[in-house]
Design an enzyme around this catalytic site. Structure first.
Site, PDB file in Angstrom:
ATOM      1  N   TYR A 216       0.848  -1.199   0.000  1.00 33.31           N
ATOM      2  CA  TYR A 216       0.000   0.000   0.000  1.00 33.31           C
ATOM      3  C   TYR A 216       0.884   1.250   0.000  1.00 33.31           C
ATOM      4  O   TYR A 216       0.692   2.165  -0.815  1.00 33.31           O
ATOM      5  CB  TYR A 216      -0.882  -0.050   1.240  1.00 33.31           C
ATOM      6  CG  TYR A 216      -1.950   1.004   1.384  1.00 33.31           C
ATOM      7  CD1 TYR A 216      -3.086   0.980   0.585  1.00 33.31           C
ATOM      8  CD2 TYR A 216      -1.852   2.004   2.350  1.00 33.31           C
ATOM      9  CE1 TYR A 216      -4.090   1.927   0.738  1.00 33.31           C
ATOM     10  CE2 TYR A 216      -2.851   2.948   2.512  1.00 33.31           C
ATOM     11  CZ  TYR A 216      -3.963   2.909   1.707  1.00 33.31           C
ATOM     12  OH  TYR A 216      -4.955   3.854   1.854  1.00 33.31           O
TER      13      TYR A 216
ATOM     14  N   ASP B 122     -13.006   6.586   4.483  1.00 32.03           N
ATOM     15  CA  ASP B 122     -11.800   7.406   4.627  1.00 32.03           C
ATOM     16  C   ASP B 122     -12.167   8.873   4.445  1.00 32.03           C
ATOM     17  O   ASP B 122     -12.306   9.325   3.310  1.00 32.03           O
ATOM     18  CB  ASP B 122     -10.775   6.961   3.576  1.00 32.03           C
ATOM     19  CG  ASP B 122      -9.432   7.667   3.728  1.00 32.03           C
ATOM     20  OD1 ASP B 122      -9.326   8.633   4.496  1.00 32.03           O
ATOM     21  OD2 ASP B 122      -8.481   7.254   3.036  1.00 32.03           O
TER      22      ASP B 122
END
EC number: 5.3.3.1
Lengths: 125, 125
Positions: free
Chosen positions: A14, A38
């Protein structure tokens, strides 16, 4: 259950995918039906298309991630602290974030939640 | 909603209460109907009596907490990384943990979740 090494490798991938500016590599970490909240409290992005679109937008700022401390692995979850580093208009900014990833048995992230807020945004004003 | 300063102060009080060896001070941070899932995936401890009992047991090891990096505040949540420091039989041990606290409007923690696992336990073997 996915093992700890696989989950840790996904977190490092990531971070590396942000370094490489590749939203496709980030999206590939998620399952087809994954959700990305998020920050926590906002409408989750659900499914590969929405998640890819979200990371394309995120990376348009040139944001890089710097992992802070060890990845916590707890059952099917990985939790990790990091900073998002930005440079906008020649100005350095950063955001303190903690993410949780929940994995399915195929080693894909099915649920991501990102914790940060106004007190964690530095250099923006 | 509880403001960020109040949530940050609660996290610092949580750390200070461990320093002081006071499970009562920790329990006082939680609402009457709070749940503590520590670690995530185990049966939550629910309510003041169960939570107090859990922290009495936790502190019998003399565990201290060392905060690592800034507290992330996101809506009604605080998320924070820390180490649990232990000395058992003259041997130093530590555990890497990330906790999330969810607050009610009275500034009390209603839900605590602790993320750590075997890869986060150091010096135990």
């Amino acid at each position: 259950m996915t093992d700890a090494k696989t989950m840790e490798a996904a977190v490092h991938e990531y971070v590396a995918a942000f370094d490489a500016g590749s939203p496709e590599r980030v999206a590939a970490l998620f399952s087809d039906d994954a959700s990305v909240e998020d920050p926590v409290g906002t409408e989750p992005k659900v499914g590969q298309a929405a998640i890819l679109e979200f990371y394309i937008a995120s990376m348009q700022t040139g944001a890089k991630l710097r992992l802070e401390g060890p990845i916590r692995v707890c059952g099917p979850y990985a939790a990790f602290a990091f900073s998002v580093l930005l440079n906008l208009g020649g100005k350095d900014m950063h955001v303190d974030v903690i993410d949780t990833f929940k994995f399915n048995d195929d080693g894909k992230v099915v649920e991501m939640r990102a914790y940060f807020g106004p007190t964690n945004m530095h250099g923006f004003s």
